[in-house]
Design a protein around this motif. Structure first.
Motif, PDB file in Angstrom:
ATOM      1  N   THR A  26       0.830  -1.210   0.000  1.00  0.00           N
ATOM      2  CA  THR A  26       0.000   0.000   0.000  1.00  0.00           C
ATOM      3  C   THR A  26       0.858   1.250   0.000  1.00  0.00           C
ATOM      4  O   THR A  26       0.613   2.197  -0.766  1.00  0.00           O
ATOM      5  CB  THR A  26      -0.934  -0.003   1.220  1.00  0.00           C
ATOM      6  OG1 THR A  26      -1.809  -1.140   1.148  1.00  0.00           O
ATOM      7  CG2 THR A  26      -1.767   1.267   1.271  1.00  0.00           C
ATOM      8  N   GLN A  27       1.874   1.278   0.852  1.00  0.00           N
ATOM      9  CA  GLN A  27       2.761   2.442   0.912  1.00  0.00           C
ATOM     10  C   GLN A  27       3.487   2.642  -0.411  1.00  0.00           C
ATOM     11  O   GLN A  27       3.616   3.772  -0.908  1.00  0.00           O
ATOM     12  CB  GLN A  27       3.762   2.271   2.055  1.00  0.00           C
ATOM     13  CG  GLN A  27       3.121   2.302   3.427  1.00  0.00           C
ATOM     14  CD  GLN A  27       4.033   1.783   4.525  1.00  0.00           C
ATOM     15  OE1 GLN A  27       4.952   0.989   4.270  1.00  0.00           O
ATOM     16  NE2 GLN A  27       3.789   2.222   5.751  1.00  0.00           N
ATOM     17  N   LEU A  28       3.954   1.551  -1.004  1.00  0.00           N
ATOM     18  CA  LEU A  28       4.664   1.641  -2.278  1.00  0.00           C
ATOM     19  C   LEU A  28       3.734   2.148  -3.375  1.00  0.00           C
ATOM     20  O   LEU A  28       4.128   2.996  -4.196  1.00  0.00           O
ATOM     21  CB  LEU A  28       5.235   0.273  -2.645  1.00  0.00           C
ATOM     22  CG  LEU A  28       6.270   0.242  -3.765  1.00  0.00           C
ATOM     23  CD1 LEU A  28       7.538   0.977  -3.354  1.00  0.00           C
ATOM     24  CD2 LEU A  28       6.602  -1.206  -4.132  1.00  0.00           C
ATOM     25  N   ALA A  29       2.497   1.670  -3.393  1.00  0.00           N
ATOM     26  CA  ALA A  29       1.528   2.111  -4.397  1.00  0.00           C
ATOM     27  C   ALA A  29       1.230   3.597  -4.248  1.00  0.00           C
ATOM     28  O   ALA A  29       1.111   4.326  -5.246  1.00  0.00           O
ATOM     29  CB  ALA A  29       0.244   1.297  -4.285  1.00  0.00           C
ATOM     30  N   GLN A  30       1.125   4.080  -3.018  1.00  0.00           N
ATOM     31  CA  GLN A  30       0.884   5.506  -2.787  1.00  0.00           C
ATOM     32  C   GLN A  30       2.054   6.346  -3.281  1.00  0.00           C
ATOM     33  O   GLN A  30       1.865   7.412  -3.881  1.00  0.00           O
ATOM     34  CB  GLN A  30       0.629   5.751  -1.300  1.00  0.00           C
ATOM     35  CG  GLN A  30      -0.689   5.177  -0.795  1.00  0.00           C
ATOM     36  CD  GLN A  30      -0.814   5.236   0.722  1.00  0.00           C
ATOM     37  OE1 GLN A  30       0.191   5.286   1.438  1.00  0.00           O
ATOM     38  NE2 GLN A  30      -2.037   5.220   1.208  1.00  0.00           N
ATOM     39  N   GLY A 202       9.838  -2.089  -2.576  1.00  0.00           N
ATOM     40  CA  GLY A 202       9.650  -2.188  -1.127  1.00  0.00           C
ATOM     41  C   GLY A 202      10.939  -1.950  -0.369  1.00  0.00           C
ATOM     42  O   GLY A 202      10.907  -1.545   0.799  1.00  0.00           O
ATOM     43  N   ASP A 203      12.082  -2.234  -1.006  1.00  0.00           N
ATOM     44  CA  ASP A 203      13.372  -1.894  -0.405  1.00  0.00           C
ATOM     45  C   ASP A 203      13.591  -0.382  -0.504  1.00  0.00           C
ATOM     46  O   ASP A 203      13.138   0.260  -1.455  1.00  0.00           O
ATOM     47  CB  ASP A 203      14.528  -2.581  -1.139  1.00  0.00           C
ATOM     48  CG  ASP A 203      14.434  -4.097  -1.135  1.00  0.00           C
ATOM     49  OD1 ASP A 203      13.672  -4.648  -0.318  1.00  0.00           O
ATOM     50  OD2 ASP A 203      15.131  -4.720  -1.951  1.00  0.00           O
ATOM     51  N   VAL A 204      14.287   0.180   0.468  1.00  0.00           N
ATOM     52  CA  VAL A 204      14.617   1.611   0.425  1.00  0.00           C
ATOM     53  C   VAL A 204      16.102   1.773   0.732  1.00  0.00           C
ATOM     54  O   VAL A 204      16.615   1.198   1.697  1.00  0.00           O
ATOM     55  CB  VAL A 204      13.781   2.426   1.429  1.00  0.00           C
ATOM     56  CG1 VAL A 204      14.202   3.894   1.406  1.00  0.00           C
ATOM     57  CG2 VAL A 204      12.290   2.304   1.117  1.00  0.00           C
ATOM     58  N   LEU A 205      16.768   2.545  -0.106  1.00  0.00           N
ATOM     59  CA  LEU A 205      18.175   2.875   0.107  1.00  0.00           C
ATOM     60  C   LEU A 205      18.257   4.220   0.820  1.00  0.00           C
ATOM     61  O   LEU A 205      17.751   5.234   0.319  1.00  0.00           O
ATOM     62  CB  LEU A 205      18.905   2.940  -1.233  1.00  0.00           C
ATOM     63  CG  LEU A 205      20.385   3.341  -1.206  1.00  0.00           C
ATOM     64  CD1 LEU A 205      21.190   2.404  -0.325  1.00  0.00           C
ATOM     65  CD2 LEU A 205      20.952   3.370  -2.622  1.00  0.00           C
ATOM     66  N   PHE A 206      18.855   4.238   1.994  1.00  0.00           N
ATOM     67  CA  PHE A 206      19.019   5.449   2.790  1.00  0.00           C
ATOM     68  C   PHE A 206      20.436   5.970   2.563  1.00  0.00           C
ATOM     69  O   PHE A 206      21.410   5.248   2.793  1.00  0.00           O
ATOM     70  CB  PHE A 206      18.760   5.155   4.269  1.00  0.00           C
ATOM     71  CG  PHE A 206      17.323   4.804   4.550  1.00  0.00           C
ATOM     72  CD1 PHE A 206      16.431   5.771   4.987  1.00  0.00           C
ATOM     73  CD2 PHE A 206      16.853   3.515   4.351  1.00  0.00           C
ATOM     74  CE1 PHE A 206      15.104   5.461   5.234  1.00  0.00           C
ATOM     75  CE2 PHE A 206      15.530   3.185   4.590  1.00  0.00           C
ATOM     76  CZ  PHE A 206      14.649   4.165   5.036  1.00  0.00           C
ATOM     77  N   LEU A 207      20.542   7.225   2.126  1.00  0.00           N
ATOM     78  CA  LEU A 207      21.793   7.771   1.617  1.00  0.00           C
ATOM     79  C   LEU A 207      22.035   9.163   2.193  1.00  0.00           C
ATOM     80  O   LEU A 207      21.130   9.998   2.197  1.00  0.00           O
ATOM     81  CB  LEU A 207      21.707   7.859   0.087  1.00  0.00           C
ATOM     82  CG  LEU A 207      22.759   8.668  -0.665  1.00  0.00           C
ATOM     83  CD1 LEU A 207      24.074   7.918  -0.687  1.00  0.00           C
ATOM     84  CD2 LEU A 207      22.286   8.960  -2.082  1.00  0.00           C
TER      85      LEU A 207
END
Length: 278
Positions: A26-30, A202-207
């Protein structure tokens, strides 16, 4: 906590960490709906200098027409809390979005750069959450030079010369010219310590945005890469004046110029225009 000590150490020491399964469907779709609206409705800071070249990419920043939507969206995502843990910051604010659309399997890699060369940011409490909506193999993923967020602040790239990715943005000698990292790596694969990961939706890279980073090309095997970057800052984020030599970027950078004009060198980076999340 949403992060492990290993992940917090990686962000602090390396300047980047990949957190898998960070966003649910849901979060990814938003996020993707907001991204697609951005692409269809470019803002005043859309970047088209590379159109018609081998590096053609749709790039847009801080579109004021969608600001309210993103301000609300980030309150529903775990990203601010994760940055709070990665930084050890009591408070977190949302800055703005940046989008990248590479399509057709023919857009070359984005030049190596540091975001802090063209944005007036200093301090450890800055972060980009890099979200992609396709499965991206390692060879097509974002690449980061390990630990470079703690190293030299280089001049930016104009992003306008496909034959010279180091063409300087400010050109006044305030910062040293970018190294030609791709050329160095072609001559010696061990000349730079490059990090990258395969990424699935769904994965997120924090940079940390001062990290030297660049985007690998799309190709026939990975023809599309849609990326949404959400930017945040925390307690120890400060304003840093940019050189005056390039009128578009002089002192404040191109974004939120009216608000940035109220800040002085070394001031805590604060303005009521930015949504506070913690």
């Amino acid at each position: 906590m949403l992060t492990t000590q290993e992940q917090r150490d990686a962000f602090s020491n390396d300047g980047a960490v990949l957190i898998r399964n960070c966003l649910d469907e849901t979060q990814l779709a938003q996020c993707y709906e907001a991204f697609k609206w951005n692409v269809a409705n470019p803002g005043p800071y859309v970047f088209r200098k590379l159109d018609g070249t081998k590096l053609q990419t749709h790039i847009d920043n801080a579109n004021p027409a969608v600001k309210g939507r993103y301000d609300d969206l980030v309150t529903t995502l775990p990203l601010a809390r994760i940055f709070q843990e990665l930084w050890g910051s009591e408070h977190v604010w949302y800055f703005a979005e940046e989008i990248f659309a590479k399509e057709g399997g023919s857009s070359g890699r984005g030049p190596w750069h540091q975001d802090t060369a063209n944005l007036p940011w200093a301090g450890p409490h800055w972060g980009n959450a890099w979200i992609t909506f396709q499965s991206i193999p390692k060879k097509n993923s974002l690449e980061i030079i390990r630990g470079s967020h703690r190293g030299i602040q280089y001049d930016g790239s104009t992003f306008a010369n496909p034959d010279d990715p180091t063409e300087p943005l400010h050109r006044d000698g305030t910062y040293p010219r970018l190294p030609h990292i791709d050329k160095d790596l072609a001559e010696d694969p061990n000349s730079w310590d490059v990090m990258s990961w395969p990424v699935t939706p769904g994965d997120v890279l924090f940079l940390h945005p001062r990290s030297l980073h660049g985007g690998a090309a799309v190709d026939a095997e990975c023809p599309t890469r849609h990326t949404l970057v959400l930017r945040f800052f925390g307690d120890d984020a400060r304003f840093r004046c940019l050189p005056e030599s390039n009128p578009r970027y002089a002192r404040t950078g191109p974004l939120f110029k009216e608000e940035m004009a109220k800040l002085n060198e070394g001031d805590l980076f604060r303005s009521p225009v930015f949504r506070q999340l913690a």
